[in-house]
Scaffold this motif. Structure first.
Motif, PDB file in Angstrom:
ATOM      1  N   VAL A  24     -20.495 -15.105 -48.642  1.00 37.95           N
ATOM      2  CA  VAL A  24     -19.716 -15.845 -49.637  1.00 37.95           C
ATOM      3  C   VAL A  24     -20.616 -16.367 -50.760  1.00 37.95           C
ATOM      4  CG1 VAL A  24     -18.442 -18.007 -49.980  1.00 37.95           C
ATOM      5  CG2 VAL A  24     -17.776 -16.447 -48.145  1.00 37.95           C
ATOM      6  N   ILE A  25     -21.783 -16.906 -50.414  1.00 36.39           N
ATOM      7  CA  ILE A  25     -22.643 -17.470 -51.459  1.00 36.39           C
ATOM      8  C   ILE A  25     -23.220 -16.366 -52.346  1.00 36.39           C
ATOM      9  CG2 ILE A  25     -24.880 -17.518 -50.250  1.00 36.39           C
ATOM     10  CD1 ILE A  25     -25.239 -20.361 -51.405  1.00 36.39           C
ATOM     11  N   TYR A  40     -31.142 -21.588 -48.761  1.00 33.74           N
ATOM     12  CA  TYR A  40     -30.836 -20.188 -49.064  1.00 33.74           C
ATOM     13  C   TYR A  40     -31.839 -19.646 -50.091  1.00 33.74           C
ATOM     14  CZ  TYR A  40     -28.667 -16.204 -51.380  1.00 33.74           C
ATOM     15  OH  TYR A  40     -28.452 -14.970 -51.935  1.00 33.74           O
ATOM     16  N   HIS A  41     -32.347 -18.446 -49.836  1.00 32.87           N
ATOM     17  CA  HIS A  41     -33.246 -17.761 -50.770  1.00 32.87           C
ATOM     18  C   HIS A  41     -32.800 -16.310 -50.829  1.00 32.87           C
ATOM     19  CE1 HIS A  41     -36.846 -16.034 -52.575  1.00 32.87           C
ATOM     20  NE2 HIS A  41     -37.303 -17.256 -52.798  1.00 32.87           N
ATOM     21  N   PRO A  42     -32.588 -15.761 -52.027  1.00 35.08           N
ATOM     22  CA  PRO A  42     -32.007 -14.417 -52.129  1.00 35.08           C
ATOM     23  C   PRO A  42     -32.857 -13.309 -51.528  1.00 35.08           C
ATOM     24  CG  PRO A  42     -32.773 -15.202 -54.280  1.00 35.08           C
ATOM     25  CD  PRO A  42     -32.826 -16.364 -53.355  1.00 35.08           C
ATOM     26  N   GLU A  43     -34.144 -13.570 -51.288  1.00 35.91           N
ATOM     27  CA  GLU A  43     -35.017 -12.525 -50.755  1.00 35.91           C
ATOM     28  C   GLU A  43     -35.085 -12.505 -49.226  1.00 35.91           C
ATOM     29  OE1 GLU A  43     -38.837 -12.176 -52.740  1.00 35.91           O
ATOM     30  OE2 GLU A  43     -38.037 -13.302 -54.445  1.00 35.91           O
ATOM     31  N   PHE A  44     -34.405 -13.462 -48.578  1.00 33.39           N
ATOM     32  CA  PHE A  44     -34.474 -13.543 -47.125  1.00 33.39           C
ATOM     33  C   PHE A  44     -33.071 -13.578 -46.524  1.00 33.39           C
ATOM     34  CE2 PHE A  44     -38.379 -15.346 -48.740  1.00 33.39           C
ATOM     35  CZ  PHE A  44     -39.342 -14.711 -47.963  1.00 33.39           C
ATOM     36  N   VAL A  45     -32.958 -13.070 -45.310  1.00 33.53           N
ATOM     37  CA  VAL A  45     -31.673 -13.120 -44.612  1.00 33.53           C
ATOM     38  C   VAL A  45     -31.322 -14.587 -44.359  1.00 33.53           C
ATOM     39  CG1 VAL A  45     -30.435 -12.499 -42.512  1.00 33.53           C
ATOM     40  CG2 VAL A  45     -32.063 -10.887 -43.524  1.00 33.53           C
ATOM     41  N   PRO A  46     -30.148 -15.052 -44.787  1.00 33.29           N
ATOM     42  CA  PRO A  46     -29.783 -16.467 -44.615  1.00 33.29           C
ATOM     43  C   PRO A  46     -29.690 -16.848 -43.141  1.00 33.29           C
ATOM     44  CG  PRO A  46     -28.295 -15.367 -46.159  1.00 33.29           C
ATOM     45  CD  PRO A  46     -29.088 -14.300 -45.488  1.00 33.29           C
ATOM     46  N   HIS A  47     -30.022 -18.117 -42.856  1.00 40.75           N
ATOM     47  CA  HIS A  47     -29.899 -18.583 -41.480  1.00 40.75           C
ATOM     48  C   HIS A  47     -29.230 -19.946 -41.374  1.00 40.75           C
ATOM     49  CE1 HIS A  47     -33.608 -21.226 -41.597  1.00 40.75           C
ATOM     50  NE2 HIS A  47     -33.753 -20.497 -42.668  1.00 40.75           N
ATOM     51  N   GLY A  48     -28.800 -20.528 -42.474  1.00 42.09           N
ATOM     52  CA  GLY A  48     -27.942 -21.713 -42.441  1.00 42.09           C
ATOM     53  C   GLY A  48     -28.567 -22.955 -41.852  1.00 42.09           C
ATOM     54  N   SER A  49     -29.814 -23.256 -42.207  1.00 40.29           N
ATOM     55  CA  SER A  49     -30.476 -24.400 -41.574  1.00 40.29           C
ATOM     56  C   SER A  49     -30.108 -25.743 -42.192  1.00 40.29           C
ATOM     57  CB  SER A  49     -32.000 -24.226 -41.614  1.00 40.29           C
ATOM     58  OG  SER A  49     -32.482 -24.261 -42.933  1.00 40.29           O
ATOM     59  N   CYS A  65     -23.796 -19.477 -46.894  1.00 41.95           N
ATOM     60  CA  CYS A  65     -24.902 -18.520 -46.926  1.00 41.95           C
ATOM     61  C   CYS A  65     -24.859 -17.537 -45.766  1.00 41.95           C
ATOM     62  CB  CYS A  65     -26.251 -19.243 -46.972  1.00 41.95           C
ATOM     63  SG  CYS A  65     -26.691 -20.119 -45.456  1.00 41.95           S
ATOM     64  N   THR A  66     -24.179 -17.891 -44.684  1.00 42.19           N
ATOM     65  CA  THR A  66     -24.089 -16.981 -43.536  1.00 42.19           C
ATOM     66  C   THR A  66     -22.680 -16.442 -43.317  1.00 42.19           C
ATOM     67  OG1 THR A  66     -23.736 -18.849 -42.017  1.00 42.19           O
ATOM     68  CG2 THR A  66     -26.008 -18.091 -42.323  1.00 42.19           C
ATOM     69  N   LEU A  67     -21.696 -16.953 -44.050  1.00 44.06           N
ATOM     70  CA  LEU A  67     -20.306 -16.529 -43.874  1.00 44.06           C
ATOM     71  C   LEU A  67     -20.064 -15.201 -44.587  1.00 44.06           C
ATOM     72  CD1 LEU A  67     -17.374 -17.224 -42.944  1.00 44.06           C
ATOM     73  CD2 LEU A  67     -17.086 -18.353 -45.172  1.00 44.06           C
ATOM     74  N   PRO A  68     -19.719 -14.136 -43.867  1.00 43.76           N
ATOM     75  CA  PRO A  68     -19.449 -12.851 -44.525  1.00 43.76           C
ATOM     76  C   PRO A  68     -18.232 -12.952 -45.438  1.00 43.76           C
ATOM     77  CG  PRO A  68     -19.745 -12.574 -42.149  1.00 43.76           C
ATOM     78  CD  PRO A  68     -19.604 -14.039 -42.393  1.00 43.76           C
ATOM     79  N   ALA A  69     -18.352 -12.397 -46.619  1.00 43.35           N
ATOM     80  CA  ALA A  69     -17.212 -12.337 -47.527  1.00 43.35           C
ATOM     81  C   ALA A  69     -16.152 -11.413 -46.936  1.00 43.35           C
ATOM     82  CB  ALA A  69     -17.651 -11.827 -48.895  1.00 43.35           C
ATOM     83  N   GLN A  70     -14.912 -11.868 -46.971  1.00 52.22           N
ATOM     84  CA  GLN A  70     -13.814 -11.085 -46.419  1.00 52.22           C
ATOM     85  C   GLN A  70     -12.633 -11.105 -47.381  1.00 52.22           C
ATOM     86  OE1 GLN A  70     -12.866 -12.228 -42.275  1.00 52.22           O
ATOM     87  NE2 GLN A  70     -14.710 -13.479 -42.351  1.00 52.22           N
ATOM     88  N   PHE A 151     -37.888 -28.689 -43.425  1.00 51.61           N
ATOM     89  CA  PHE A 151     -37.618 -27.760 -42.316  1.00 51.61           C
ATOM     90  C   PHE A 151     -36.705 -26.601 -42.715  1.00 51.61           C
ATOM     91  CE2 PHE A 151     -37.705 -32.211 -40.620  1.00 51.61           C
ATOM     92  CZ  PHE A 151     -39.072 -32.217 -40.360  1.00 51.61           C
ATOM     93  N   CYS A 152     -36.843 -26.131 -43.943  1.00 57.64           N
ATOM     94  CA  CYS A 152     -36.039 -24.989 -44.390  1.00 57.64           C
ATOM     95  C   CYS A 152     -36.519 -23.682 -43.776  1.00 57.64           C
ATOM     96  CB  CYS A 152     -36.063 -24.880 -45.908  1.00 57.64           C
ATOM     97  SG  CYS A 152     -37.687 -24.428 -46.591  1.00 57.64           S
ATOM     98  N   LYS A 153     -37.768 -23.662 -43.317  1.00 56.41           N
ATOM     99  CA  LYS A 153     -38.381 -22.520 -42.635  1.00 56.41           C
ATOM    100  C   LYS A 153     -38.701 -21.358 -43.582  1.00 56.41           C
ATOM    101  CE  LYS A 153     -38.143 -20.450 -38.023  1.00 56.41           C
ATOM    102  NZ  LYS A 153     -37.262 -20.033 -36.908  1.00 56.41           N
ATOM    103  N   LEU A 154     -38.601 -21.579 -44.883  1.00 54.05           N
ATOM    104  CA  LEU A 154     -38.865 -20.483 -45.813  1.00 54.05           C
ATOM    105  C   LEU A 154     -40.329 -20.059 -45.800  1.00 54.05           C
ATOM    106  CD1 LEU A 154     -36.601 -21.441 -48.842  1.00 54.05           C
ATOM    107  CD2 LEU A 154     -36.352 -19.464 -47.338  1.00 54.05           C
TER     108      LEU A 154
END
Length: 246
Positions: A24-25, A40-49, A65-70, A151-154
């Motif tokens: 969605v994002i 959220y960072h466009p170069e990494f797979v989102p993980h919703g922290s 950031c983790t919700l698939p667009a439907q 703690f974004c873990k990026l």
């Protein structure tokens, strides 16, 4: 494929086209619609922290950031309820770390600070924790201030996935969670980190700082000083390809 041929969902009542596989994002930013976010960072797979991008999808909360667009999804983002939640999350992040914006070298380039301004956060709103995590100045070119970590873990992911070094890790749980250097000594000087590493670029706050270049760009003339984070995020987002006319 033309934009009109793509499936779509509703975001605050507006149709947002998306390509299969987008979240969605991702679809919202591509279409020019900002959803506040931090980890959220466009170069990494989102993980919703961080959960700052929380929206309501068909009435249920979810991280955008983790919700698939439907197709047919009805998403709410810009509501008083959700913006109040985001303000609270940002306030908690300020209270949990030592974020002294006026004296921080990252001021004006800090996503947390910029997001706070964008959401109208002027105070932490909670009792400050004032963590006491020693600064690591052991490296000749890089300074680490662990007290500002959100703690974004990026940096962890960038060091592992892009740099192939695994310099950083998160350890502990809950209030005891903190960032560490993955060396036996715990010192950055005892790692193979380099100034060209991706991990140095992705920190959204002032944890990882380059030495010898402090305040090279004066505060007041920096990225988020000039334009709000909502506009910058849309500038950086990919855009739908315009259809070619023969």
């Amino acid at each position: 494929m033309n934009e009109s041929d793509l499936p779509s969902f509703l975001l605050d009542g507006e149709e947002i086209p998306f390509t299969p596989g987008q979240t969605v994002i991702q679809a919202a930013l591509t279409a020019g619609h900002y959803i506040p976010h931090l980890c959220y960072h466009p170069e990494f797979v989102p993980h919703g922290s961080c959960k700052v991008c929380t929206v309501k999808a068909n009435g249920r909360p979810a991280a955008a950031c983790t919700l698939p667009a439907q197709a047919g999804l009805a998403v709410e983002s810009d509501t008083d309820e959700l913006n109040d939640l985001r303000r609270t999350l940002v306030q908690m992040l300020f209270a949990e770390g030592n974020h002294f914006c006026p004296s921080c070298e990252k001021s004006g380039n800090c996503m947390l600070q910029a997001l706070g301004y964008d959401l109208g956060v002027m105070t932490a709103g909670f009792r400050h924790f004032f963590p006491d995590r020693p600064v690591d100045a052991s490296h000749p070119d890089i300074l680490l201030d662990f007290n500002r970590c959100i703690f974004c873990k990026l940096c962890v992911r960038a060091s592992e996935e892009v740099d192939g070094k695994g310099v950083f890790s998160l350890t502990g749980r809950g209030i005891m969670r903190h960032l560490i250097v993955s060396a036996e000594s715990g010192r950055l000087a005892d790692t193979d980190i380099a100034l060209t590493d991706k991990a140095l670029e992705v920190c959204p706050v002032g944890v990882i700082l380059r030495k010898h270049v402090g305040f090279a760009v004066p505060i007041g003339r920096r990225r988020y000083d000039e334009r709000p984070i909502s506009a910058q995020a849309l500038d950086d987002a990919p855009r739908m390809m315009e259809p070619k006319h023969g």
